[in-house]
Design a protein around this motif. Structure first.
Motif, PDB file in Angstrom:
ATOM      1  N   GLY A 285      66.593 -23.885  57.933  1.00 21.16           N
ATOM      2  CA  GLY A 285      65.329 -24.586  57.357  1.00 21.16           C
ATOM      3  C   GLY A 285      65.902 -24.711  55.586  1.00 21.16           C
ATOM      4  N   VAL A 286      66.927 -25.006  55.292  1.00 20.29           N
ATOM      5  CA  VAL A 286      67.504 -25.310  53.932  1.00 20.29           C
ATOM      6  C   VAL A 286      66.701 -26.586  53.507  1.00 20.29           C
ATOM      7  CG1 VAL A 286      69.494 -26.124  52.771  1.00 20.29           C
ATOM      8  CG2 VAL A 286      69.461 -23.754  53.851  1.00 20.29           C
ATOM      9  N   ASP A 287      66.375 -26.510  52.391  1.00 20.67           N
ATOM     10  CA  ASP A 287      65.844 -27.991  51.705  1.00 20.67           C
ATOM     11  C   ASP A 287      66.931 -28.839  51.220  1.00 20.67           C
ATOM     12  OD1 ASP A 287      63.159 -27.113  52.049  1.00 20.67           O
ATOM     13  OD2 ASP A 287      63.736 -25.488  50.880  1.00 20.67           O
ATOM     14  N   ILE A 288      67.740 -28.357  50.528  1.00 17.56           N
ATOM     15  CA  ILE A 288      69.145 -29.021  49.654  1.00 17.56           C
ATOM     16  C   ILE A 288      70.155 -28.557  50.170  1.00 17.56           C
ATOM     17  CG2 ILE A 288      69.810 -29.610  47.446  1.00 17.56           C
ATOM     18  CD1 ILE A 288      66.618 -29.050  46.384  1.00 17.56           C
ATOM     19  N   VAL A 330      67.782 -33.107  51.369  1.00 17.01           N
ATOM     20  CA  VAL A 330      68.611 -33.775  50.329  1.00 17.01           C
ATOM     21  C   VAL A 330      70.042 -33.426  50.320  1.00 17.01           C
ATOM     22  CG1 VAL A 330      68.558 -34.310  48.185  1.00 17.01           C
ATOM     23  CG2 VAL A 330      66.283 -34.539  49.114  1.00 17.01           C
ATOM     24  N   LEU A 331      70.927 -34.016  50.461  1.00 14.55           N
ATOM     25  CA  LEU A 331      72.418 -33.767  50.066  1.00 14.55           C
ATOM     26  C   LEU A 331      72.662 -34.206  48.889  1.00 14.55           C
ATOM     27  CD1 LEU A 331      75.278 -32.924  50.756  1.00 14.55           C
ATOM     28  CD2 LEU A 331      75.753 -34.892  51.709  1.00 14.55           C
ATOM     29  N   VAL A 332      73.333 -33.336  47.781  1.00 16.89           N
ATOM     30  CA  VAL A 332      73.721 -33.836  46.420  1.00 16.89           C
ATOM     31  C   VAL A 332      75.256 -33.443  46.686  1.00 16.89           C
ATOM     32  CG1 VAL A 332      73.529 -33.240  43.975  1.00 16.89           C
ATOM     33  CG2 VAL A 332      71.366 -33.100  45.445  1.00 16.89           C
ATOM     34  N   ALA A 415      71.631 -30.844  42.110  1.00 13.42           N
ATOM     35  CA  ALA A 415      71.121 -30.251  43.019  1.00 13.42           C
ATOM     36  C   ALA A 415      69.880 -29.311  42.610  1.00 13.42           C
ATOM     37  CB  ALA A 415      72.247 -29.431  43.854  1.00 13.42           C
ATOM     38  N   GLY A 416      70.030 -28.578  41.692  1.00  8.44           N
ATOM     39  CA  GLY A 416      69.265 -27.676  41.063  1.00  8.44           C
ATOM     40  C   GLY A 416      67.753 -28.151  40.726  1.00  8.44           C
ATOM     41  N   MET A 417      68.081 -29.327  39.881  1.00  4.51           N
ATOM     42  CA  MET A 417      67.037 -30.119  39.399  1.00  4.51           C
ATOM     43  C   MET A 417      66.228 -30.574  40.456  1.00  4.51           C
ATOM     44  SD  MET A 417      66.970 -29.155  36.366  1.00  4.51           S
ATOM     45  CE  MET A 417      65.322 -30.149  36.437  1.00  4.51           C
ATOM     46  N   VAL A 418      66.630 -31.101  41.661  1.00  2.00           N
ATOM     47  CA  VAL A 418      65.981 -31.517  42.642  1.00  2.00           C
ATOM     48  C   VAL A 418      65.256 -30.479  43.188  1.00  2.00           C
ATOM     49  CG1 VAL A 418      66.520 -32.348  45.079  1.00  2.00           C
ATOM     50  CG2 VAL A 418      67.731 -33.572  43.425  1.00  2.00           C
ATOM     51  N   ALA A 419      65.741 -29.359  43.505  1.00  2.00           N
ATOM     52  CA  ALA A 419      65.019 -28.007  43.862  1.00  2.00           C
ATOM     53  C   ALA A 419      63.450 -28.066  42.932  1.00  2.00           C
ATOM     54  CB  ALA A 419      65.613 -27.062  43.706  1.00  2.00           C
ATOM     55  N   CYS A 420      63.906 -27.986  41.633  1.00  2.00           N
ATOM     56  CA  CYS A 420      62.657 -27.996  40.789  1.00  2.00           C
ATOM     57  C   CYS A 420      61.825 -29.128  40.975  1.00  2.00           C
ATOM     58  CB  CYS A 420      63.160 -28.148  39.170  1.00  2.00           C
ATOM     59  SG  CYS A 420      64.218 -26.897  38.769  1.00  2.00           S
ATOM     60  N   LEU A 421      62.274 -30.471  40.954  1.00  2.00           N
ATOM     61  CA  LEU A 421      61.359 -31.456  41.520  1.00  2.00           C
ATOM     62  C   LEU A 421      60.543 -31.312  42.705  1.00  2.00           C
ATOM     63  CD1 LEU A 421      60.541 -34.505  40.573  1.00  2.00           C
ATOM     64  CD2 LEU A 421      62.521 -35.444  41.905  1.00  2.00           C
ATOM     65  N   TRP A 422      61.266 -31.000  43.831  1.00  2.00           N
ATOM     66  CA  TRP A 422      60.566 -30.661  45.077  1.00  2.00           C
ATOM     67  C   TRP A 422      59.473 -29.668  45.042  1.00  2.00           C
ATOM     68  CZ3 TRP A 422      64.278 -31.667  49.895  1.00  2.00           C
ATOM     69  CH2 TRP A 422      63.653 -32.438  50.776  1.00  2.00           C
ATOM     70  N   THR A 429      58.970 -36.500  50.704  1.00  2.00           N
ATOM     71  CA  THR A 429      60.093 -36.455  51.710  1.00  2.00           C
ATOM     72  C   THR A 429      61.326 -36.323  51.139  1.00  2.00           C
ATOM     73  OG1 THR A 429      60.340 -38.802  52.162  1.00  2.00           O
ATOM     74  CG2 THR A 429      58.474 -37.809  53.401  1.00  2.00           C
ATOM     75  N   ALA A 430      62.421 -36.146  51.875  1.00  2.00           N
ATOM     76  CA  ALA A 430      63.763 -36.168  51.255  1.00  2.00           C
ATOM     77  C   ALA A 430      64.087 -37.714  50.819  1.00  2.00           C
ATOM     78  CB  ALA A 430      64.804 -35.711  52.384  1.00  2.00           C
ATOM     79  N   LYS A 431      63.795 -38.477  51.605  1.00  2.00           N
ATOM     80  CA  LYS A 431      64.081 -39.820  51.099  1.00  2.00           C
ATOM     81  C   LYS A 431      63.301 -40.268  49.838  1.00  2.00           C
ATOM     82  CE  LYS A 431      65.779 -41.547  55.524  1.00  2.00           C
ATOM     83  NZ  LYS A 431      65.840 -42.516  56.412  1.00  2.00           N
ATOM     84  N   ASP A 432      61.825 -39.939  49.824  1.00  2.00           N
ATOM     85  CA  ASP A 432      61.146 -40.249  48.562  1.00  2.00           C
ATOM     86  C   ASP A 432      61.723 -39.411  47.579  1.00  2.00           C
ATOM     87  OD1 ASP A 432      59.165 -41.176  50.009  1.00  2.00           O
ATOM     88  OD2 ASP A 432      57.910 -39.431  50.253  1.00  2.00           O
ATOM     89  N   ILE A 433      62.398 -38.201  47.420  1.00  2.00           N
ATOM     90  CA  ILE A 433      62.974 -37.613  46.276  1.00  2.00           C
ATOM     91  C   ILE A 433      64.095 -38.185  46.162  1.00  2.00           C
ATOM     92  CG2 ILE A 433      64.257 -35.551  45.836  1.00  2.00           C
ATOM     93  CD1 ILE A 433      61.248 -34.982  45.701  1.00  2.00           C
TER      94      ILE A 433
END
Length: 473
Positions: A285-288, A330-332, A415-422, A429-433
């Motif tokens: 269940g990982v998000d990023i 989301v893969l960073v 990657a960390g900032m993507v977590a904050c945004l999500w 969705t991942a593609k939206d992000i």
């Protein structure tokens, strides 16, 4: 992997900061004699006892919920490799040491080359490829390095909450995001790397919310926390929270630490390790995923890639990476450090579709000369975005703060900032992000293959995404 190493002066500084001279490495004969690993590509998944109607048999509740939230269907790639096929393969006398359900492949190990013939004859097998040959000798793993329990007084920047990390966090709009309590809370990040030296002991890293860890290298280490410090540095960039000294980009995120890089060699099998780690991250269940690993040249030159193969799908690792957004992740990924080498281009899996490939910039927001460039073989812009990587403040496996260089460290910043945004936009969705991050970068009006879409402004991305969500409602 083209190891994301520091420049020579920074490496010397790191050794000096350890407070002791580097010990000479000792080599021993490879245990068990000559050994080989093969990637067995299966023909199908017919007859599997698993069903897409019952995903709870092979996916966690969190993974299923992530798909449901993003309206993503479970499909045949999610089904585990057919257990009957695994039994057939084992019956030939080889050891099964890994699987990839998304690629429908099995990784096997044997001391005999002629096992290739018996495995190839199985009706369920489409193709077999040798991906690893044991070396004649290996370097004995050194003991854990000593570490500092406290930072030096000069590591603290007076009257600055972020201390030495303010520049790298602020460049991405992270200070504004954090001030609104978007710190990665409720988001899980998997760090795929080669080792996490002392991450379980250094006080500031012990405070990071690590959900668990796993090793996918064959044979696995008996302790991922005594392996190389590269993953420790990456983790620190995202997860550490020491106000006044060092604050990462997502200090309230949760983490899985997944070792999938064999630092002792450079072989095609490392793609199999990476794929297994990515699929495990999905299943729990990982998000990023933050990955600072990349490949193009191997010890067996016949396995090395050509620039014409950087299409996001030729390499197994890139094919796997290109599937992640379709699973809701989301893969960073770091772009690579070959900008000044003859290769110059991004590595695999940085060529993948629907990911955020991150290059490195200097403090004056200029492209770092070493940062790998695009385009991909099929003409897509790479890198996608940029972040500070020349240099980045990191915490070493010895518990010291240094300035290090490489796209290895610009990627986890993003990657960390993507977590904050999500966290701020949980309905995305991942593609939206991915789309939002690209569109809110400072070169989005004219993306190129050196600077990509530019440096993202995550506060702008939040406001833009919030506005889009309001319009939909």
């Amino acid at each position: 992997m083209n190891k994301c190493l520091s420049i020579l002066l920074l490496l010397v500084f790191s050794l000096v900061s350890a407070g002791r001279p580097a010990k000479a490495s000792r080599k021993v004969k490879y245990p068990g004699g000559k050994t080989y690993m093969f990637r067995v590509m299966l023909a199908d998944k017919r007859g599997t006892p698993f069903s897409i109607d019952n995903p709870s048999a092979y996916l966690s509740a969190k993974a299923i919920e992530r798909r449901r939230r993003q309206r993503l269907a479970v499909d045949s790639t999610d089904l585990p490799v057919n257990p009957a096929y695994l039994r057939m393969i084992r019956s030939t006398g080889v050891d099964v040491v890994g699987v990839s359900k998304w690629n429908n492949t099995v990784l096997v190990r044997s001391r005999k080359l002629d096992c290739l013939r018996s495995v190839s004859r199985l009706a369920c097998v489409k193709e077999v490829r040798k991906v690893w040959t044991s070396p004649d000798s290996i370097t004995v793993s050194p003991p854990r390095s000593h570490y500092h329990t406290e930072f030096n007084r000069w590591d603290t920047v007076a009257q600055t909450h972020y201390g030495v990390t303010r520049e790298q966090v602020e460049m991405l709009g992270g200070v504004k995001m954090h001030s609104h309590r978007f710190t990665g809370q409720g988001v899980t990040i998997a760090v795929l790397d080669g080792g996490f030296m002392n991450a379980d002991q250094i006080p500031c890293l012990k405070e990071v919310d690590v959900v668990g860890w796993r090793d996918f290298v064959v044979p696995p280490s008996n302790d991922i926390f005594k392996e190389m410090e590269h993953g420790t540095k990456v983790l620190s960039v995202i997860g550490v929270d020491v106000p006044g000294t060092y604050v990462g980009t997502a200090p309230d995120a949760a983490f899985w630490l997944l070792r999938c890089e064999d630092n002792a060699s450079e072989n095609l099998v490392e793609e199999d390790y990476w794929a297994a780690a990515a699929e495990f991250a999905d299943s729990v269940g990982v998000d990023i995923i933050s990955s600072s690993l990349g490949f193009h040249a191997f010890e067996d030159p016949s396995c090395s890639y050509k620039i014409s193969q950087l299409d996001g799908h030729t390499a197994m690792i890139s094919r796997t990476a290109s599937m992640l957004a379709g699973k809701g992740i989301v893969l960073v990924c770091s772009a690579g450090n070959d900008g000044m080498a003859s290769w110059k281009k991004v590595n695999v899996p940085a060529d993948a579709d629907d990911i955020l490939t991150v290059g490195a910039v200097t403090p004056d927001r200029r492209n770092a000369a070493f940062s790998s460039i695009g385009p991909t073989a099929d003409g897509r812009v790479k890198p996608d975005v940029m972040a500070l990587g020349s240099p980045t403040a990191v915490i070493t496996g010895r518990g010291t703060i240094i300035k290090d260089v490489g796209t290895s460290f610009s990627a986890p910043l993003v990657a960390g900032m993507v977590a904050c945004l999500w966290q701020a936009l949980p309905g995305m969705t991942a593609k939206d992000i991915i789309r939002l991050v690209r569109s809110c970068s400072d070169n989005s009006s004219s993306p190129d293959n050196i600077y990509g879409y530019g440096i993202p402004d995550f506060w702008k991305a939040y406001l833009t995404g919030k506005g889009e969500r309001g319009m939909k409602n």
